[in-house]
Design a protein around this motif. Sequence first.
Motif, PDB file in Angstrom:
ATOM      1  N   TRP A 258      37.339  49.037  47.039  1.00  0.00           N
ATOM      2  CA  TRP A 258      37.704  47.674  46.631  1.00  0.00           C
ATOM      3  C   TRP A 258      36.624  47.060  45.738  1.00  0.00           C
ATOM      4  O   TRP A 258      36.926  46.279  44.837  1.00  0.00           O
ATOM      5  N   SER A 259      35.389  47.439  45.992  1.00  0.00           N
ATOM      6  CA  SER A 259      34.297  46.955  45.127  1.00  0.00           C
ATOM      7  C   SER A 259      34.459  47.485  43.714  1.00  0.00           C
ATOM      8  O   SER A 259      34.266  46.766  42.714  1.00  0.00           O
ATOM      9  N   LEU A 260      34.825  48.803  43.600  1.00  0.00           N
ATOM     10  CA  LEU A 260      35.046  49.386  42.281  1.00  0.00           C
ATOM     11  C   LEU A 260      36.227  48.728  41.572  1.00  0.00           C
ATOM     12  O   LEU A 260      36.172  48.453  40.370  1.00  0.00           O
ATOM     13  N   VAL A 261      37.283  48.483  42.347  1.00  0.00           N
ATOM     14  CA  VAL A 261      38.460  47.825  41.761  1.00  0.00           C
ATOM     15  C   VAL A 261      38.099  46.426  41.273  1.00  0.00           C
ATOM     16  O   VAL A 261      38.462  46.018  40.160  1.00  0.00           O
ATOM     17  N   LEU A 262      37.372  45.686  42.086  1.00  0.00           N
ATOM     18  CA  LEU A 262      36.998  44.320  41.723  1.00  0.00           C
ATOM     19  C   LEU A 262      36.084  44.307  40.493  1.00  0.00           C
ATOM     20  O   LEU A 262      36.252  43.492  39.584  1.00  0.00           O
ATOM     21  N   CYS A 263      35.137  45.228  40.455  1.00  0.00           N
ATOM     22  CA  CYS A 263      34.234  45.308  39.295  1.00  0.00           C
ATOM     23  C   CYS A 263      34.993  45.694  38.026  1.00  0.00           C
ATOM     24  O   CYS A 263      34.730  45.172  36.937  1.00  0.00           O
ATOM     25  N   SER A 264      35.941  46.632  38.168  1.00  0.00           N
ATOM     26  CA  SER A 264      36.710  47.076  37.005  1.00  0.00           C
ATOM     27  C   SER A 264      37.569  45.947  36.437  1.00  0.00           C
ATOM     28  O   SER A 264      37.598  45.698  35.220  1.00  0.00           O
ATOM     29  N   THR A 265      38.285  45.266  37.314  1.00  0.00           N
ATOM     30  CA  THR A 265      39.141  44.161  36.858  1.00  0.00           C
ATOM     31  C   THR A 265      38.312  43.018  36.299  1.00  0.00           C
ATOM     32  O   THR A 265      38.719  42.356  35.341  1.00  0.00           O
ATOM     33  N   THR A 266      37.136  42.785  36.890  1.00  0.00           N
ATOM     34  CA  THR A 266      36.258  41.735  36.361  1.00  0.00           C
ATOM     35  C   THR A 266      35.763  42.099  34.965  1.00  0.00           C
ATOM     36  O   THR A 266      35.732  41.254  34.059  1.00  0.00           O
ATOM     37  N   GLY A 267      35.390  43.366  34.765  1.00  0.00           N
ATOM     38  CA  GLY A 267      34.963  43.812  33.436  1.00  0.00           C
ATOM     39  C   GLY A 267      36.081  43.702  32.418  1.00  0.00           C
ATOM     40  O   GLY A 267      35.862  43.277  31.276  1.00  0.00           O
ATOM     41  N   PHE A 268      37.298  44.103  32.834  1.00  0.00           N
ATOM     42  CA  PHE A 268      38.458  43.991  31.945  1.00  0.00           C
ATOM     43  C   PHE A 268      38.733  42.540  31.592  1.00  0.00           C
ATOM     44  O   PHE A 268      39.061  42.192  30.447  1.00  0.00           O
TER      45      PHE A 268
END
Length: 477
Positions: free
Chosen positions: A56-66
């Motif tokens: 979930w941390s990776l997902v959150l970081c990815s969506t935040t970067g996008f």
Amino acid sequence: MDGKLAQTIKPDADQPLAEYGLIDLWIEFSQTTGLHAVDKIKPISCRPFSIRGLLWSLVLCSTTGFLVYNLVEEIGTYYSYPTVTKITPQIKHSIKFPAVTICNRCTFNNTRLDVYPEMENYFFNISRGKTRKDSFSHLTSDVFQKPVSLEWLKNMSMEGSKMLFKCVFGGDIFKCMTDFQPIFTYEGLCHTFNFNASKSVFMAGDDANLIVTFNINQNDYTYINNMAAGIKVFLHHPDVHPDASSTVVTAAPGSSTYVAIQKIQYRYQTHPYMAFDDTACLDTNSLDFVNPLKFYSRYSYDHCFMECVQLKAFKQCGCVGPYVPVASRRCSLVQLHTCYNPAVRSLSKNGTFAKECRCLSECVFDRYTAQVSSSSFPADKWESSLLNETGAKNRESMIDNFLELKVFYDQMMVTSVTQLPQYTAASLFSSVGGQMGLCLGASILTVAEIAELLVFVLVFLFDKCRGRKARNRISNW
């Protein structure tokens, strides 16, 4: 009993409070925020290791970067100030008529120039391109070397009262010289109808607007650069000089020329928007605007460039032409043809010099388009009647000298070309909100929550530095 109960639940003043840290602050935030997936990320102290939390941390970081990438793109687009163009035809009950400037293709009158024996030969040399100073060394009359006065030019030019034979506007006959004003242009002495912007039309059609019959008097022509006979017509705004990029048509003798016009209104966005590719326009309607031009009362790009050219030519030759509306030293005929006019022609087509002038187009202006057609004039049936009316010797003379001009709106319509912002503040917020909702399920209130978290972190660190208990401080907010 109540006193004992209150005494029982009263906290012990000596009992130390649990230490409050950043992890506790994060737990409180993750449990209360509307930001998606944050509540699924547990602090390390709660669980030594969690694959679910890591994912979930990776997902959150990815969506935040996008999200950040898209926001940068959106803000960049907003500050590039893109525009769209809207074209709107508008039906009008009345339309302002343009100024119509008419010039005889030969403005000098040979019968008046006869008082100067060398004049005809002088104009012949000019028309053949012989403009070197040594070509005029044999001239003996002072008229060639003296500054040319506007009064002298007017006396040597074709008379407007003889050229303008019959005038009709809106179906009513009027005295031509009452509503036509003489004006000097690059062509010479011309005459302008509707110079004071007083004319409007309420009907469209070739018989409903301006109809003028001309006698160009070819017998009075002299040698000029242009070898044609007839008239040259400029369609322009009444406040704009005819030489300033007007719509131009020509009409030949022995013909009836129909000029169907359409009015186009241009409206461009002011700075920081770019009106013309990479160039901004000048808001001449602003209350703070001051006209920088010296020669022309109305600012326009063409007036600005004309003045720039004329000032440069004045520096080179020490005089100005008769068509420059300024009380300065006028050129002599020799100076006009050997220095001033060649300088104006050279500078006008010099792209580098045009950039040096730094002229900007106005944000709001009008233009006229014209569709031209013609037919033979006069018809055989009208020959005898017009011969008596015009006083022409015969049909051949009438065909060589007379022509009819009809200038009219083809329909009661004005086309508006308006430049509009493609990206406004409202559309920026809508796009940003959509990106936030798509990536994180967030809103503006979520941004406020994140801002509150950052404030609490700063307060926590500030209290820690001062030795105060951050929990009490934050809990009291």
